[in-house]
Motif scaffolding. Structure first.
Motif, PDB file in Angstrom:
ATOM      1  N   ILE A   1      38.398 -26.737  -7.186  1.00 17.97           N
ATOM      2  CA  ILE A   1      38.744 -27.562  -6.023  1.00 17.97           C
ATOM      3  C   ILE A   1      38.915 -26.680  -4.795  1.00 17.97           C
ATOM      4  O   ILE A   1      38.406 -26.993  -3.713  1.00 17.97           O
ATOM      5  CB  ILE A   1      40.017 -28.381  -6.292  1.00 17.97           C
ATOM      6  CG1 ILE A   1      39.722 -29.465  -7.328  1.00 17.97           C
ATOM      7  CG2 ILE A   1      40.550 -29.003  -4.998  1.00 17.97           C
ATOM      8  CD1 ILE A   1      40.941 -30.212  -7.804  1.00 17.97           C
ATOM      9  N   ASN A   2      39.616 -25.558  -4.947  1.00 20.14           N
ATOM     10  CA  ASN A   2      39.815 -24.646  -3.816  1.00 20.14           C
ATOM     11  C   ASN A   2      38.488 -24.092  -3.314  1.00 20.14           C
ATOM     12  O   ASN A   2      38.250 -24.000  -2.110  1.00 20.14           O
ATOM     13  CB  ASN A   2      40.742 -23.499  -4.199  1.00 20.14           C
ATOM     14  CG  ASN A   2      42.179 -23.945  -4.318  1.00 20.14           C
ATOM     15  OD1 ASN A   2      42.571 -24.958  -3.757  1.00 20.14           O
ATOM     16  ND2 ASN A   2      42.966 -23.200  -5.066  1.00 20.14           N
TER      17      ASN A   2
ATOM     18  N   LEU B   1      37.051 -24.710   0.448  1.00 21.09           N
ATOM     19  CA  LEU B   1      36.775 -23.590   1.351  1.00 21.09           C
ATOM     20  C   LEU B   1      35.315 -23.571   1.798  1.00 21.09           C
ATOM     21  O   LEU B   1      35.009 -23.203   2.933  1.00 21.09           O
ATOM     22  CB  LEU B   1      37.150 -22.265   0.682  1.00 21.09           C
ATOM     23  CG  LEU B   1      38.655 -22.052   0.497  1.00 21.09           C
ATOM     24  CD1 LEU B   1      38.908 -20.813  -0.351  1.00 21.09           C
ATOM     25  CD2 LEU B   1      39.352 -21.938   1.837  1.00 21.09           C
ATOM     26  N   MET B   2      34.401 -23.990   0.936  1.00 20.92           N
ATOM     27  CA  MET B   2      32.988 -24.024   1.312  1.00 20.92           C
ATOM     28  C   MET B   2      32.725 -25.111   2.362  1.00 20.92           C
ATOM     29  O   MET B   2      31.874 -24.945   3.234  1.00 20.92           O
ATOM     30  CB  MET B   2      32.118 -24.261   0.079  1.00 20.92           C
ATOM     31  CG  MET B   2      32.031 -23.036  -0.815  1.00 20.92           C
ATOM     32  SD  MET B   2      31.146 -23.267  -2.387  1.00 20.92           S
ATOM     33  CE  MET B   2      29.822 -24.341  -1.981  1.00 20.92           C
ATOM     34  N   LEU B   3      33.469 -26.204   2.307  1.00 22.02           N
ATOM     35  CA  LEU B   3      33.292 -27.301   3.263  1.00 22.02           C
ATOM     36  C   LEU B   3      34.019 -27.053   4.575  1.00 22.02           C
ATOM     37  O   LEU B   3      33.711 -27.689   5.579  1.00 22.02           O
ATOM     38  CB  LEU B   3      33.795 -28.614   2.652  1.00 22.02           C
ATOM     39  CG  LEU B   3      32.993 -29.150   1.473  1.00 22.02           C
ATOM     40  CD1 LEU B   3      33.711 -30.340   0.852  1.00 22.02           C
ATOM     41  CD2 LEU B   3      31.593 -29.542   1.917  1.00 22.02           C
ATOM     42  N   ASP B   4      34.980 -26.154   4.572  1.00 20.18           N
ATOM     43  CA  ASP B   4      35.817 -25.897   5.744  1.00 20.18           C
ATOM     44  C   ASP B   4      35.164 -24.864   6.653  1.00 20.18           C
ATOM     45  O   ASP B   4      34.690 -23.833   6.196  1.00 20.18           O
ATOM     46  CB  ASP B   4      37.190 -25.400   5.282  1.00 20.18           C
ATOM     47  CG  ASP B   4      38.209 -25.412   6.400  1.00 20.18           C
ATOM     48  OD1 ASP B   4      37.866 -25.797   7.530  1.00 20.18           O
ATOM     49  OD2 ASP B   4      39.354 -25.045   6.128  1.00 20.18           O
ATOM     50  N   LYS B   5      35.143 -25.147   7.942  1.00 20.06           N
ATOM     51  CA  LYS B   5      34.554 -24.219   8.909  1.00 20.06           C
ATOM     52  C   LYS B   5      35.559 -23.164   9.398  1.00 20.06           C
ATOM     53  O   LYS B   5      35.181 -22.216  10.058  1.00 20.06           O
ATOM     54  CB  LYS B   5      33.998 -24.998  10.087  1.00 20.06           C
ATOM     55  CG  LYS B   5      32.789 -25.843   9.718  1.00 20.06           C
ATOM     56  CD  LYS B   5      32.299 -26.637  10.903  1.00 20.06           C
ATOM     57  CE  LYS B   5      31.064 -27.443  10.632  1.00 20.06           C
ATOM     58  NZ  LYS B   5      30.955 -28.149   9.416  1.00 20.06           N
ATOM     59  N   ASN B   6      36.839 -23.355   9.072  1.00 20.45           N
ATOM     60  CA  ASN B   6      37.856 -22.380   9.478  1.00 20.45           C
ATOM     61  C   ASN B   6      37.657 -21.064   8.732  1.00 20.45           C
ATOM     62  O   ASN B   6      37.192 -21.039   7.603  1.00 20.45           O
ATOM     63  CB  ASN B   6      39.259 -22.899   9.184  1.00 20.45           C
ATOM     64  CG  ASN B   6      39.640 -24.040  10.078  1.00 20.45           C
ATOM     65  OD1 ASN B   6      39.315 -24.051  11.255  1.00 20.45           O
ATOM     66  ND2 ASN B   6      40.308 -25.024   9.517  1.00 20.45           N
ATOM     67  N   THR B   7      38.023 -19.983   9.393  1.00 28.44           N
ATOM     68  CA  THR B   7      37.945 -18.671   8.758  1.00 28.44           C
ATOM     69  C   THR B   7      39.321 -18.039   8.601  1.00 28.44           C
ATOM     70  O   THR B   7      39.447 -17.001   7.961  1.00 28.44           O
ATOM     71  CB  THR B   7      37.041 -17.719   9.566  1.00 28.44           C
ATOM     72  OG1 THR B   7      37.559 -17.619  10.896  1.00 28.44           O
ATOM     73  CG2 THR B   7      35.620 -18.240   9.600  1.00 28.44           C
TER      74      THR B   7
ATOM     75  N   LEU C   1      38.414 -35.322   2.356  1.00 25.06           N
ATOM     76  CA  LEU C   1      37.241 -34.484   2.618  1.00 25.06           C
ATOM     77  C   LEU C   1      36.486 -34.193   1.326  1.00 25.06           C
ATOM     78  O   LEU C   1      35.258 -34.219   1.298  1.00 25.06           O
ATOM     79  CB  LEU C   1      37.672 -33.170   3.285  1.00 25.06           C
ATOM     80  CG  LEU C   1      36.580 -32.143   3.527  1.00 25.06           C
ATOM     81  CD1 LEU C   1      35.608 -32.651   4.582  1.00 25.06           C
ATOM     82  CD2 LEU C   1      37.201 -30.829   3.989  1.00 25.06           C
ATOM     83  N   LEU C   2      37.203 -33.936   0.254  1.00 23.72           N
ATOM     84  CA  LEU C   2      36.590 -33.607  -1.025  1.00 23.72           C
ATOM     85  C   LEU C   2      36.253 -34.841  -1.852  1.00 23.72           C
ATOM     86  O   LEU C   2      35.653 -34.740  -2.909  1.00 23.72           O
ATOM     87  CB  LEU C   2      37.532 -32.707  -1.835  1.00 23.72           C
ATOM     88  CG  LEU C   2      37.878 -31.378  -1.186  1.00 23.72           C
ATOM     89  CD1 LEU C   2      38.903 -30.653  -2.026  1.00 23.72           C
ATOM     90  CD2 LEU C   2      36.639 -30.532  -1.011  1.00 23.72           C
ATOM     91  N   LYS C   3      36.665 -36.006  -1.345  1.00 17.88           N
ATOM     92  CA  LYS C   3      36.445 -37.269  -2.059  1.00 17.88           C
ATOM     93  C   LYS C   3      37.124 -37.276  -3.437  1.00 17.88           C
ATOM     94  O   LYS C   3      36.546 -37.710  -4.425  1.00 17.88           O
ATOM     95  CB  LYS C   3      34.956 -37.561  -2.191  1.00 17.88           C
ATOM     96  CG  LYS C   3      34.203 -37.465  -0.891  1.00 17.88           C
ATOM     97  CD  LYS C   3      33.423 -38.692  -0.595  1.00 17.88           C
ATOM     98  CE  LYS C   3      32.550 -38.592   0.631  1.00 17.88           C
ATOM     99  NZ  LYS C   3      33.112 -38.216   1.843  1.00 17.88           N
TER     100      LYS C   3
END
Length: 66
Positions: free
Chosen positions: A36-37, A41-47, A3-5
């Motif tokens: 990296i974290n 977290l910015m790319l993740d839609k989970n809360t 996801l982060l490439k």
């Protein structure tokens, strides 16, 4: 990491790096981890997240891991 490439260096590469820079390199290492974290977290839609007490990376080429 897909996801982060990013490519993940091997555990021995991390160990070599830490031994080379001793404790002075840990601040830089922590900054890399923080960036990296933050990106992840910015790319993740989970809360909601689960905190793992033992986040040991186990490399395996098993179908179940995927």
């Amino acid at each position: 990491m897909n996801l982060l490439k990013f490519r993940i260096p091997s555990a021995s590469s991390y160990g070599d790096w830490l031994r080379r820079y001793d404790k002075t390199g840990l601040n830089g290492f922590n900054q890399v981890i923080d960036k990296i974290n933050k990106k992840a977290l910015m790319l993740d839609k989970n809360t909601e997240y689960t905190l793992l007490v033992d986040p040991t990376l186990v490399e395996a080429n098993k179908r179940d891991v995927l």
